[in-house]
Design a protein around this motif. Structure first.
Motif, PDB file in Angstrom:
ATOM      1  N   ALA A 110       2.545  -5.569  -2.763  1.00 40.91           N
ATOM      2  CA  ALA A 110       2.278  -4.132  -2.656  1.00 40.91           C
ATOM      3  C   ALA A 110       3.580  -3.350  -2.531  1.00 40.91           C
ATOM      4  O   ALA A 110       3.694  -2.237  -3.044  1.00 40.91           O
ATOM      5  CB  ALA A 110       1.380  -3.855  -1.453  1.00 40.91           C
ATOM      6  N   PRO A 115       1.174   2.842  -7.031  1.00 44.53           N
ATOM      7  CA  PRO A 115      -0.067   3.195  -6.335  1.00 44.53           C
ATOM      8  C   PRO A 115      -1.253   2.276  -6.662  1.00 44.53           C
ATOM      9  O   PRO A 115      -2.032   1.948  -5.768  1.00 44.53           O
ATOM     10  CB  PRO A 115      -0.364   4.626  -6.810  1.00 44.53           C
ATOM     11  CG  PRO A 115       0.856   5.107  -7.493  1.00 44.53           C
ATOM     12  CD  PRO A 115       1.707   3.938  -7.822  1.00 44.53           C
ATOM     13  N   ASN A 116      -1.384   1.870  -7.913  1.00 42.48           N
ATOM     14  CA  ASN A 116      -2.503   0.982  -8.271  1.00 42.48           C
ATOM     15  C   ASN A 116      -2.370  -0.378  -7.605  1.00 42.48           C
ATOM     16  O   ASN A 116      -3.349  -0.959  -7.134  1.00 42.48           O
ATOM     17  CB  ASN A 116      -2.581   0.811  -9.792  1.00 42.48           C
ATOM     18  CG  ASN A 116      -2.959   2.097 -10.488  1.00 42.48           C
ATOM     19  OD1 ASN A 116      -3.807   2.832 -10.014  1.00 42.48           O
ATOM     20  ND2 ASN A 116      -2.310   2.373 -11.605  1.00 42.48           N
ATOM     21  N   GLU A 119      -3.137  -0.027  -3.871  1.00 42.63           N
ATOM     22  CA  GLU A 119      -4.583   0.097  -3.652  1.00 42.63           C
ATOM     23  C   GLU A 119      -5.277  -1.258  -3.791  1.00 42.63           C
ATOM     24  O   GLU A 119      -6.133  -1.622  -2.965  1.00 42.63           O
ATOM     25  CB  GLU A 119      -5.168   1.097  -4.645  1.00 42.63           C
ATOM     26  CG  GLU A 119      -6.645   1.343  -4.470  1.00 42.63           C
ATOM     27  CD  GLU A 119      -7.183   2.322  -5.501  1.00 42.63           C
ATOM     28  OE1 GLU A 119      -8.353   2.161  -5.890  1.00 42.63           O
ATOM     29  OE2 GLU A 119      -6.432   3.222  -5.906  1.00 42.63           O
ATOM     30  N   ARG A 122      -4.389  -3.414  -0.739  1.00 45.30           N
ATOM     31  CA  ARG A 122      -5.136  -2.977   0.457  1.00 45.30           C
ATOM     32  C   ARG A 122      -6.579  -3.472   0.404  1.00 45.30           C
ATOM     33  O   ARG A 122      -7.120  -3.922   1.424  1.00 45.30           O
ATOM     34  CB  ARG A 122      -5.106  -1.464   0.571  1.00 45.30           C
ATOM     35  CG  ARG A 122      -3.804  -0.932   1.085  1.00 45.30           C
ATOM     36  CD  ARG A 122      -3.859   0.555   1.299  1.00 45.30           C
ATOM     37  NE  ARG A 122      -2.555   1.038   1.758  1.00 45.30           N
ATOM     38  CZ  ARG A 122      -2.105   2.254   1.559  1.00 45.30           C
ATOM     39  NH1 ARG A 122      -2.861   3.137   0.924  1.00 45.30           N
ATOM     40  NH2 ARG A 122      -0.928   2.609   2.004  1.00 45.30           N
ATOM     41  N   ALA A 123      -7.192  -3.394  -0.775  1.00 46.32           N
ATOM     42  CA  ALA A 123      -8.570  -3.876  -0.912  1.00 46.32           C
ATOM     43  C   ALA A 123      -8.637  -5.385  -0.665  1.00 46.32           C
ATOM     44  O   ALA A 123      -9.564  -5.873  -0.014  1.00 46.32           O
ATOM     45  CB  ALA A 123      -9.107  -3.537  -2.295  1.00 46.32           C
ATOM     46  N   ASP A 147       0.813   0.244 -13.262  1.00 44.95           N
ATOM     47  CA  ASP A 147       1.910   0.954 -12.608  1.00 44.95           C
ATOM     48  C   ASP A 147       3.168   0.931 -13.463  1.00 44.95           C
ATOM     49  O   ASP A 147       3.899   1.928 -13.534  1.00 44.95           O
ATOM     50  CB  ASP A 147       2.207   0.341 -11.231  1.00 44.95           C
ATOM     51  CG  ASP A 147       1.104   0.613 -10.221  1.00 44.95           C
ATOM     52  OD1 ASP A 147       0.373   1.612 -10.401  1.00 44.95           O
ATOM     53  OD2 ASP A 147       0.984  -0.169  -9.265  1.00 44.95           O
TER      54      ASP A 147
END
Length: 177
Positions: A110, A115-116, A119, A122-123, A147
């Motif tokens: 990460a 940003p992708n 995300e 995080r998921a 990205d």
């Protein structure tokens, strides 16, 4: 006679150098190609000879040390240099240590993504251990590529703006008549 002796010594040194430079690599190669020791394997019930099918607990710890992340490797080193109780404790706790290593690896991915990727990481971190493992195996690729496409577009756009500004005529105040 002295000249003859010096010549023989010189030739002897050259021959010795030749032997060392040709035989030493062969000896090293033979050592590398020799069969590996099987000291980490447990003996079977039928014979006292160890087999590759039944590793001992220390052999399993060694395998974890070879393929594990930084946390697993550190814990495996402690277990391998410790007692049998420490080996048993390591084998009981290796799954949680490996899960922590996976979480650190996802956070590192990460950190280098956009940003992708953040995300998706995080998921995965919020999900199950299986979801995290899937993200680490191949789930990071698609968001990371998205990205990267965005970054390339941004660079192209910035380059186009710079070339347009370079192509615009400068003010005539600084030019010679």
């Amino acid at each position: 006679m002295d000249h003859y002796r010096r010549r023989m010594v010189r030739q002897g040194k050259a021959f010795l150098r030749f032997l060392c430079l040709s035989l030493l690599p062969l000896a090293c190669l033979a050592g590398l190609l020799a069969p590996a020791p099987v000291s980490a394997l447990a003996p079977t019930a039928r014979t006292a000879e160890p087999t590759a099918a039944e590793p001992t607990d220390r052999g399993r710890v060694l395998t974890f040390w070879k393929v594990g992340g930084p946390g697993v490797r550190a814990a495996a080193e402690v277990a391998l240099s410790g007692t049998d109780a420490e080996v048993d404790r390591f084998l009981a706790e290796v799954a949680s240590t490996a899960h922590q290593d996976d979480r650190v690896a996802a956070a590192n991915i990460a950190g280098i993504g956009g940003p992708n990727t953040i995300e998706a990481a995080r998921a995965a971190l919020a999900g199950s251990q299986e979801r995290l493992r899937t993200f680490l195996d191949f789930g990071w690729r698609e968001p990371f590529e998205q990205d990267e496409r965005v970054r390339v577009s941004q660079v192209i756009d910035a380059g186009a703006r710079m070339s347009r500004s370079a192509a615009e005529p400068r003010s005539t105040a600084h030019t010679l008549p």
